[in-house]
Motif scaffolding. Structure first.
Motif, PDB file in Angstrom:
ATOM      1  N   PHE A   1     -10.497   3.134   9.532  1.00 49.21           N
ATOM      2  CA  PHE A   1      -9.792   1.881   9.809  1.00 49.21           C
ATOM      3  C   PHE A   1      -9.691   1.652  11.315  1.00 49.21           C
ATOM      4  O   PHE A   1      -9.829   0.517  11.792  1.00 49.21           O
ATOM      5  CB  PHE A   1      -8.399   1.927   9.185  1.00 49.21           C
ATOM      6  CG  PHE A   1      -7.608   0.666   9.375  1.00 49.21           C
ATOM      7  CD1 PHE A   1      -7.825  -0.430   8.563  1.00 49.21           C
ATOM      8  CD2 PHE A   1      -6.652   0.584  10.378  1.00 49.21           C
ATOM      9  CE1 PHE A   1      -7.103  -1.594   8.744  1.00 49.21           C
ATOM     10  CE2 PHE A   1      -5.927  -0.580  10.570  1.00 49.21           C
ATOM     11  CZ  PHE A   1      -6.150  -1.673   9.746  1.00 49.21           C
TER      12      PHE A   1
ATOM     13  N   PRO B   1      -1.213   7.041   5.589  1.00 50.87           N
ATOM     14  CA  PRO B   1      -1.826   5.801   6.095  1.00 50.87           C
ATOM     15  C   PRO B   1      -0.803   4.720   6.430  1.00 50.87           C
ATOM     16  O   PRO B   1      -1.017   3.938   7.364  1.00 50.87           O
ATOM     17  CB  PRO B   1      -2.744   5.358   4.936  1.00 50.87           C
ATOM     18  CG  PRO B   1      -3.018   6.600   4.174  1.00 50.87           C
ATOM     19  CD  PRO B   1      -1.762   7.408   4.267  1.00 50.87           C
TER      20      PRO B   1
ATOM     21  N   TRP C   1       0.819  -1.208   0.000  1.00 52.63           N
ATOM     22  CA  TRP C   1       0.000   0.000   0.000  1.00 52.63           C
ATOM     23  C   TRP C   1       0.853   1.259   0.000  1.00 52.63           C
ATOM     24  O   TRP C   1       0.466   2.283  -0.596  1.00 52.63           O
ATOM     25  CB  TRP C   1      -0.936   0.005   1.215  1.00 52.63           C
ATOM     26  CG  TRP C   1      -2.145  -0.844   1.025  1.00 52.63           C
ATOM     27  CD1 TRP C   1      -2.412  -2.056   1.586  1.00 52.63           C
ATOM     28  CD2 TRP C   1      -3.257  -0.539   0.184  1.00 52.63           C
ATOM     29  NE1 TRP C   1      -3.615  -2.532   1.160  1.00 52.63           N
ATOM     30  CE2 TRP C   1      -4.168  -1.625   0.292  1.00 52.63           C
ATOM     31  CE3 TRP C   1      -3.576   0.514  -0.643  1.00 52.63           C
ATOM     32  CZ2 TRP C   1      -5.357  -1.663  -0.401  1.00 52.63           C
ATOM     33  CZ3 TRP C   1      -4.774   0.479  -1.335  1.00 52.63           C
ATOM     34  CH2 TRP C   1      -5.653  -0.587  -1.209  1.00 52.63           C
TER      35      TRP C   1
ATOM     36  N   LEU D   1      -1.530   3.377  10.056  1.00 52.77           N
ATOM     37  CA  LEU D   1      -2.253   2.109  10.169  1.00 52.77           C
ATOM     38  C   LEU D   1      -1.524   1.065  11.023  1.00 52.77           C
ATOM     39  O   LEU D   1      -2.173   0.365  11.811  1.00 52.77           O
ATOM     40  CB  LEU D   1      -2.551   1.556   8.779  1.00 52.77           C
ATOM     41  CG  LEU D   1      -3.529   2.387   7.928  1.00 52.77           C
ATOM     42  CD1 LEU D   1      -3.827   1.687   6.611  1.00 52.77           C
ATOM     43  CD2 LEU D   1      -4.820   2.659   8.681  1.00 52.77           C
TER      44      LEU D   1
ATOM     45  N   CYS E   1      -7.863   6.748   7.802  1.00 51.21           N
ATOM     46  CA  CYS E   1      -7.265   6.101   8.962  1.00 51.21           C
ATOM     47  C   CYS E   1      -8.244   6.027  10.133  1.00 51.21           C
ATOM     48  O   CYS E   1      -8.248   5.045  10.885  1.00 51.21           O
ATOM     49  CB  CYS E   1      -6.003   6.856   9.380  1.00 51.21           C
ATOM     50  SG  CYS E   1      -4.670   6.819   8.165  1.00 51.21           S
TER      51      CYS E   1
ATOM     52  N   LYS F   1      -3.007  -0.804  14.265  1.00 50.33           N
ATOM     53  CA  LYS F   1      -3.014  -2.263  14.361  1.00 50.33           C
ATOM     54  C   LYS F   1      -2.389  -2.727  15.669  1.00 50.33           C
ATOM     55  O   LYS F   1      -2.835  -3.708  16.281  1.00 50.33           O
ATOM     56  CB  LYS F   1      -2.262  -2.839  13.165  1.00 50.33           C
ATOM     57  CG  LYS F   1      -2.532  -4.302  12.908  1.00 50.33           C
ATOM     58  CD  LYS F   1      -3.865  -4.508  12.240  1.00 50.33           C
ATOM     59  CE  LYS F   1      -4.067  -5.959  11.838  1.00 50.33           C
ATOM     60  NZ  LYS F   1      -5.386  -6.195  11.228  1.00 50.33           N
TER      61      LYS F   1
ATOM     62  N   TYR G   1      -9.241   4.518  18.104  1.00 43.97           N
ATOM     63  CA  TYR G   1     -10.310   5.262  17.418  1.00 43.97           C
ATOM     64  C   TYR G   1     -10.777   6.452  18.238  1.00 43.97           C
ATOM     65  O   TYR G   1     -11.007   7.545  17.701  1.00 43.97           O
ATOM     66  CB  TYR G   1     -11.473   4.316  17.121  1.00 43.97           C
ATOM     67  CG  TYR G   1     -12.711   5.025  16.634  1.00 43.97           C
ATOM     68  CD1 TYR G   1     -12.747   5.623  15.382  1.00 43.97           C
ATOM     69  CD2 TYR G   1     -13.850   5.107  17.446  1.00 43.97           C
ATOM     70  CE1 TYR G   1     -13.885   6.282  14.936  1.00 43.97           C
ATOM     71  CE2 TYR G   1     -14.993   5.752  17.001  1.00 43.97           C
ATOM     72  CZ  TYR G   1     -14.993   6.348  15.748  1.00 43.97           C
ATOM     73  OH  TYR G   1     -16.117   7.003  15.307  1.00 43.97           O
TER      74      TYR G   1
ATOM     75  N   ARG H   1     -12.959   0.353  12.579  1.00 42.24           N
ATOM     76  CA  ARG H   1     -13.110  -1.062  12.216  1.00 42.24           C
ATOM     77  C   ARG H   1     -12.313  -1.952  13.158  1.00 42.24           C
ATOM     78  O   ARG H   1     -12.798  -3.004  13.594  1.00 42.24           O
ATOM     79  CB  ARG H   1     -12.663  -1.244  10.780  1.00 42.24           C
ATOM     80  CG  ARG H   1     -12.781  -2.657  10.262  1.00 42.24           C
ATOM     81  CD  ARG H   1     -12.230  -2.745   8.860  1.00 42.24           C
ATOM     82  NE  ARG H   1     -12.254  -4.111   8.371  1.00 42.24           N
ATOM     83  CZ  ARG H   1     -11.695  -4.500   7.225  1.00 42.24           C
ATOM     84  NH1 ARG H   1     -11.073  -3.596   6.474  1.00 42.24           N
ATOM     85  NH2 ARG H   1     -11.753  -5.759   6.837  1.00 42.24           N
ATOM     86  N   GLN H   2     -11.089  -1.526  13.502  1.00 49.61           N
ATOM     87  CA  GLN H   2     -10.283  -2.314  14.429  1.00 49.61           C
ATOM     88  C   GLN H   2     -10.905  -2.350  15.825  1.00 49.61           C
ATOM     89  O   GLN H   2     -10.864  -3.386  16.507  1.00 49.61           O
ATOM     90  CB  GLN H   2      -8.878  -1.722  14.503  1.00 49.61           C
ATOM     91  CG  GLN H   2      -8.027  -1.941  13.264  1.00 49.61           C
ATOM     92  CD  GLN H   2      -7.766  -3.413  13.023  1.00 49.61           C
ATOM     93  OE1 GLN H   2      -8.213  -3.988  12.029  1.00 49.61           O
ATOM     94  NE2 GLN H   2      -7.066  -4.052  13.940  1.00 49.61           N
TER      95      GLN H   2
END
Length: 368
Positions: free
Chosen positions: A355, A294, A234, A298, A352, A302, A308, A358-359
């Motif tokens: 993402f 990102p 990416w 990211l 971001c 992770k 968030y 989502r995490q």
């Protein structure tokens, strides 16, 4: 030094998961591994530079194309509707060589041109002659010279070109942008070296990123290795996207701003080739680096270093920071260019944030 120590502590924490009970490695061991990594990155960069050095003519033509597009755009905007640009440029070239030819050579050359080009070439000569007169007398001069009934079409074309303000500068050399100028014996060679450096940096970026991440995150588990490969992939795609966005959208706008500003001030745009290519390369690399946001954020999400909730609370701060960074990094002070730089940065930040959300949901489902 503090940054290096922080990075080394992060490496120790990741290595501790691989082998529990390992003693922390000395600082000199980390520095030795960092030295080997930097040497590998330097070797990759030199190999890419050597390859790009032999391709500098093609790279130079590629980077110089936006300047040529500005010149052609100025010509096109000054033409009346229905006059193709290539016919107008051909007519100007034809008008420049006809006076030096003999009648026989002139007739032979005109016979090989289209009727539109021949007619426009005659209009070029008349318009240049009319430019020597006061502006109030120019239209009357054209009507007097082209007063015959068979010259009605030519008169219509001449009047429309005069009304639209068609550019009458010579086609062989541009009076507004002079780009290819070297003022020192070794300037062309040093230009090739600098160009090879920037191009080699772009070409070797995937390998450089892989080596750097391999040093920062050692002893990877299978899932971590997959994360690293995804970041590299990416990162390469985003870097190429940022460079393409800068070359196609930002660079023409910036050059157009500087061109028009200089023309309004009555300043000739005598752009040195070395300065221009360095400016264009730095602009492209800056946008490529901006699009790497990102890739940097990211992995932290992770690893649950960035959450968030934290990113959601700092959304307004990130918005202001993006525009502040654009104000400092934008090569042109006009608001449009700053917006073109700040908007992708903020959109990538929002990506971001999505993402991170989502995490967070994944971890909540796993905990449940």
């Amino acid at each position: 030094m503090m940054l290096l120590r922080s990075m080394f502590r992060a490496r120790e924490a990741l290595q501790a998961r691989r082998a529990a009970g390992d003693e922390p490695r000395p600082l000199l061991d980390h520095l030795e591994e960092l030295r080997r990594t930097l040497l590998r990155m330097l070797g990759v960069l030199l190999a890419a530079m050597l390859l790009c050095f032999f391709l500098t003519p093609q790279i130079m033509h590629f980077l110089s194309r936006p300047v040529e597009q500005i010149r052609l755009q100025q010509e096109r905007e000054a033409l009346p509707e229905g006059m193709p640009l290539h016919d107008w440029l051909a007519a100007k070239r034809l008008a420049e060589v006809l006076p030096a030819l003999s009648p026989e050579a002139r007739d032979a050359l005109l016979a090989r041109q289209s009727a539109r080009v021949r007619e426009a070439a005659r209009c070029v000569a008349l318009l240049r002659a009319a430019a020597l007169l006061p502006e109030a007398e120019q239209t009357d001069y054209l009507r007097d010279v082209l007063a015959q009934p068979q010259q009605a079409d030519e008169l219509t074309l001449a009047l429309s070109l005069h009304a639209s303000g068609a550019l009458l500068r010579p086609a062989q050399q541009d009076e507004q942008i002079r780009l290819m100028g070297a003022f020192q014996p070794a300037e062309a060679f040093m230009l090739s070296v600098n160009l090879a450096f920037f191009a080699g940096l772009i070409l070797s970026f995937p390998v450089q990123l892989r080596l750097l991440l391999g040093f920062i995150i050692p002893g990877l588990k299978p899932n971590e290795r997959r994360l690293l490969y995804r970041c590299v992939a990416w990162g390469c795609l985003l870097f190429i996207a940022g460079c393409a966005f800068a070359y196609l959208a930002v660079l023409p706008r910036v050059l157009g701003f500087f061109y028009n500003y200089g023309a309004q001030m009555g300043i000739q745009n005598d752009w040195r080739i070395g300065y221009y290519l360095s400016f264009a390369a730095k602009l492209v690399l800056t946008f490529g680096a901006i699009f790497e946001l990102p890739v940097l954020v990211l992995p932290l999400i992770k690893l649950n270093i960035l959450t968030y909730d934290l990113m959601k609370r700092t959304r307004a701060t990130a918005f202001v920071a993006c525009f502040a960074a654009a104000l400092l990094l934008a090569p042109s002070p006009d608001p449009g260019t700053m917006f073109l730089m700040a908007l992708p940065m903020y959109l990538l930040y929002e990506l971001c944030v999505l993402f991170a959300r989502r995490q967070k949901r994944r971890r909540q489902r796993a905990a449940a």
